[in-house]
Write an enzyme that holds these catalytic residues in place. Structure first.
Site, PDB file in Angstrom:
ATOM      1  N   GLU A  77       1.025  -1.245   0.058  1.00  0.00           N
ATOM      2  CA  GLU A  77       0.150  -0.073  -0.170  1.00  0.00           C
ATOM      3  C   GLU A  77       0.853   1.218   0.109  1.00  0.00           C
ATOM      4  O   GLU A  77       0.401   2.216   0.421  1.00  0.00           O
ATOM      5  CB  GLU A  77      -0.870  -0.005   1.140  1.00  0.00           C
ATOM      6  CG  GLU A  77      -1.998  -1.223   1.274  1.00  0.00           C
ATOM      7  CD  GLU A  77      -2.979  -1.233   2.404  1.00  0.00           C
ATOM      8  OE1 GLU A  77      -3.937  -1.069   2.131  1.00  0.00           O
ATOM      9  OE2 GLU A  77      -2.332  -1.097   3.558  1.00  0.00           O
ATOM     10  N   TYR A 123     -10.364  17.960  20.765  1.00  0.00           N
ATOM     11  CA  TYR A 123      -9.005  17.649  20.292  1.00  0.00           C
ATOM     12  C   TYR A 123      -9.307  16.705  19.076  1.00  0.00           C
ATOM     13  O   TYR A 123      -8.417  16.804  18.172  1.00  0.00           O
ATOM     14  CB  TYR A 123      -8.564  16.569  21.327  1.00  0.00           C
ATOM     15  CG  TYR A 123      -8.097  17.215  22.295  1.00  0.00           C
ATOM     16  CD1 TYR A 123      -6.534  17.634  22.244  1.00  0.00           C
ATOM     17  CD2 TYR A 123      -8.582  17.726  23.469  1.00  0.00           C
ATOM     18  CE1 TYR A 123      -5.924  18.417  23.095  1.00  0.00           C
ATOM     19  CE2 TYR A 123      -7.862  18.333  24.449  1.00  0.00           C
ATOM     20  CZ  TYR A 123      -6.554  18.717  24.218  1.00  0.00           C
ATOM     21  OH  TYR A 123      -5.718  19.508  25.297  1.00  0.00           O
TER      22      TYR A 123
END
Length: 215
Positions: A77, A123
């Site tokens: 990948e 966050y």
């Protein structure tokens, strides 16, 4: 890049890879990590390697054109990483996992393909931002790289349908933190299904984007 600096990066890849594996964020030989080197090339985890048992000395080294130079053969990948780096010169590292909750979100019907997970926490907004969905491609299909490349310029993270997240960061630690934040927020999102959760408002998101633009 000096040999000392390269060895430090190799050790960091192995250490953080093991941390991800030990905490169940990746399993078997799934997932891959890459880091940009000072000479314009990359260090990348090998194909069929378990992130929990990486040998720093066998991590693949690629040249600036993505050609395999030494170490074990790089992940199959690698084209996903190259696609992200091509559009993100500011990114120094990429993490791709098949993490359970993120993959689960990628399989849900009706999610927003432009932004798969709502802004549930500050966050998440600071470390991930908007998360687009890349349509399903068979693993190894080169056209998946083109699909990722089309989104990477505007997004530091993308979610591959029925596959998993690809996350870039200013360094490896930042990419790992963002990947972890994405997985935890995906878990929250699944826990809150059917409960009409209160997400951050557009104004709250905008304030975070301004205040923490270089987070």
């Amino acid at each position: 890049m000096s040999l000392h600096d390269e060895n430090r990066l190799r050790e960091q890849i192995a250490t953080l890879g093991k941390s991800l594996f030990d905490r169940g964020l990746t399993m078997g030989s799934s997932g891959n990590i890459s880091v940009r080197t000072d000479d314009g090339g990359w260090l990348m985890t090998p194909t069929n390697a378990c992130l929990g048992r990486l040998d720093p000395g066998r991590i693949s080294r690629l040249d600036r054109d993505g050609g395999w130079k030494d170490g074990d053969k790089p992940t199959k990948e690698s084209f996903l990483h190259m696609a992200m780096y091509a559009e993100r010169p500011q990114s120094e590292a990429i993490v791709h996992l098949h993490s359970t909750h993120s993959v689960a979100v990628s399989c849900l019907p009706g999610i927003d393909p432009c932004d798969c997970i709502p802004p549930l926490t500050a966050y998440y907004v600071m470390r991930v931002g908007k998360l687009p969905l890349v349509p399903y491609h068979i693993p190894g299909d080169p056209s998946l790289g083109d699909a990722v490349k089309g989104l990477a310029g505007q997004h530091s993270a993308v979610l591959l349908a029925n596959h998993g997240p690809v996350v870039a960061g200013k360094n490896l630690e930042a990419a790992v933190y963002a990947t972890e934040e994405l997985e935890e927020t995906a878990k929250l999102f699944l826990l809150l299904q059917g409960k009409n959760p209160r997400a951050l408002t557009p104004e709250q998101v905008a304030e975070l984007e301004v205040r923490f633009s270089n987070y």
